[in-house]
Design a protein around this motif. Structure first.
Motif, mmCIF file in Angstrom:
data_model
loop_
_atom_site.group_PDB
_atom_site.id
_atom_site.type_symbol
_atom_site.label_atom_id
_atom_site.label_comp_id
_atom_site.label_asym_id
_atom_site.label_seq_id
_atom_site.Cartn_x
_atom_site.Cartn_y
_atom_site.Cartn_z
ATOM 1 N N ALA A 22 0.789 -1.140 -0.016
ATOM 2 C CA ALA A 22 -0.180 0.104 0.327
ATOM 3 C C ALA A 22 0.952 1.222 -0.104
ATOM 4 C CB ALA A 22 -1.078 0.081 1.161
ATOM 5 N N THR A 23 1.789 1.253 0.941
ATOM 6 C CA THR A 23 2.604 2.319 0.927
ATOM 7 C C THR A 23 3.418 2.721 -0.413
ATOM 8 O OG1 THR A 23 3.270 1.929 3.164
ATOM 9 C CG2 THR A 23 4.696 3.231 2.148
ATOM 10 N N PHE A 24 3.933 1.574 -1.092
ATOM 11 C CA PHE A 24 4.756 1.785 -2.406
ATOM 12 C C PHE A 24 3.590 2.507 -3.406
ATOM 13 C CE2 PHE A 24 5.620 0.278 -6.510
ATOM 14 C CZ PHE A 24 6.941 0.479 -6.687
ATOM 15 N N PHE A 25 2.541 1.787 -3.481
ATOM 16 C CA PHE A 25 1.466 2.421 -4.790
ATOM 17 C C PHE A 25 1.196 3.810 -4.208
ATOM 18 C CE2 PHE A 25 1.689 -2.129 -5.971
ATOM 19 C CZ PHE A 25 1.863 -1.877 -7.161
ATOM 20 N N LEU A 26 0.971 4.115 -3.188
ATOM 21 C CA LEU A 26 0.545 5.321 -2.606
ATOM 22 C C LEU A 26 1.615 6.564 -3.125
ATOM 23 C CD1 LEU A 26 -1.036 4.790 0.858
ATOM 24 C CD2 LEU A 26 -2.329 5.599 -1.123
ATOM 25 N N MET A 27 2.885 6.049 -2.704
ATOM 26 C CA MET A 27 4.042 6.933 -3.295
ATOM 27 C C MET A 27 4.086 7.272 -4.703
ATOM 28 S SD MET A 27 5.595 7.959 -0.582
ATOM 29 C CE MET A 27 4.107 8.082 0.142
ATOM 30 N N LYS A 28 3.671 6.077 -5.495
ATOM 31 C CA LYS A 28 3.872 6.078 -6.969
ATOM 32 C C LYS A 28 2.434 7.092 -7.501
ATOM 33 C CE LYS A 28 7.467 3.969 -7.550
ATOM 34 N NZ LYS A 28 8.606 4.761 -7.776
ATOM 35 N N MET A 29 1.652 7.166 -6.666
ATOM 36 C CA MET A 29 0.285 7.957 -7.091
ATOM 37 C C MET A 29 0.507 9.419 -7.071
ATOM 38 S SD MET A 29 -2.754 5.483 -5.490
ATOM 39 C CE MET A 29 -3.989 6.593 -5.807
ATOM 40 N N LEU A 30 1.661 10.025 -6.223
ATOM 41 C CA LEU A 30 1.842 11.242 -5.965
ATOM 42 C C LEU A 30 2.418 11.801 -7.198
ATOM 43 C CD1 LEU A 30 3.722 11.085 -2.478
ATOM 44 C CD2 LEU A 30 1.308 11.669 -2.664
#
Length: 310
Positions: A22-30
């Motif tokens: 979840a953290t990885f993909f949230l960072m990629k959504m920025l």
């Protein structure tokens, strides 16, 4: 017990995997990239070279697989903010001040809070009890940064008893520790008083008194042990929050801890450090929850962690 711990370890691994994903993909959504701030100073070739150097030009699934694989091997990547420096080194350098400050605040605050709650319960409906309630309400309702400002103004600026900021000698840790320990002190005092009043009114306490058991034995051997269970439940998550860095307190007192680093990483979009700090907090939080569960059985033998048998 071994089966229970093994089961909890499996749950921990699954939980950490979900958090990391979840953290990885949230960072990629920025929006944007970590190098947008300096994009105008670089040529297009230099910009693409930076993306290629840190693997940001690869498809997101490929980056995800590399990140998870590295994390399993203990490699959290390199920082974008500090030239090719390992994230683990960045976090470990900042962990010491945060852990020391959090440990000092937690230990002192918890001990004082438990003592205050016990005294308030013993002296129920006296001025001691009323004073304890006022301290608990103030400690819970007023944010720690307000206390930090008051302490800095009076104890450091007006009376010059302590240095106002920085993290150099043990005396520099006094003010941030006091500002940080007020909340755990208030929480422990409130929970301890409530639980002690309930336990002291129980039938088994009355039976112990009727049998002539001494007051000290009733207080410390029976009442205190049972009253500590909800206090430990609250202290578990609080321990992780305090020892992994407090954003505001570290900023106010210029403490070079994880909280200050976390804020800096967000401002510079240093994704690996943000994700590494998140994983550190998650691992510590889950481990502390496990320790709290195990402590239940030690404090109260009636609580069986394997199937709830009595």
């Amino acid at each position: 017990m071994a089966k229970y711990i093994l089961q909890r370890l499996i749950y921990m691994i699954i939980t950490l995997f979900i958090i990391a994903t979840a953290t990885f993909f949230l960072m990629k959504m920025l929006p944007g990239s970590p190098f947008d701030a300096n994009a105008q100073k670089m040529s297009e070739e230099q910009y693409q070279s930076m993306l290629e150097h840190y693997g940001l030009d690869e498809p997101v699934p490929v980056q995800y697989v590399k990140y998870i694989t590295g994390m399993v091997q203990g490699d959290l990547g390199v920082s974008f903010q500090y030239d090719n420096r390992a994230v683990t080194d960045v976090i470990l350098d900042r962990l010491g001040p945060s852990a020391q400050l959090g440990a000092q605040a937690l230990i002192i605050g918890a001990i004082l809070g438990i003592i205050l709650g016990m005294i308030a319960a013993i002296r129920h409906n006296t001025w001691v009890d009323y004073t304890s309630n006022v301290i608990a309400v103030i400690g819970i309702s007023i944010p720690s940064f307000v206390f930090a400002g008051i302490l800095q103004y009076y104890l450091a600026v007006q009376w010059r008893l302590f240095p106002p900021s920085f993290w150099e000698t043990p005396i520099h840790t006094v003010l941030p520790t006091i500002a940080l320990m007020i909340f755990p002190l208030a929480i422990c005092a409130r929970f301890m008083r409530t639980e002690m009043l309930e336990v002291l009114g129980s039938d088994y306490i009355e039976l112990a008194r009727a049998k002539g058991v001494s007051s000290n034995s009733i207080m410390f051997k029976h009442a205190m042990r049972n009253a500590l269970i909800p206090v430990i439940t609250v202290l578990g998550p609080m321990t992780v929050s305090l020892m992994t860095g407090t954003l505001v307190i570290e900023q106010i007192f210029a403490v070079p801890g994880i909280g200050e680093q976390f804020v800096s990483s967000i401002n510079t979009k240093d994704y690996p450090v943000i994700m590494g700090t998140t994983m550190l907090f998650s691992i510590l939080f889950i481990v502390v929850i496990l320790i709290v569960d195990l402590l239940y059985g030690l404090i109260d033998p009636r609580i069986r962690i394997s199937g709830g048998k009595k």
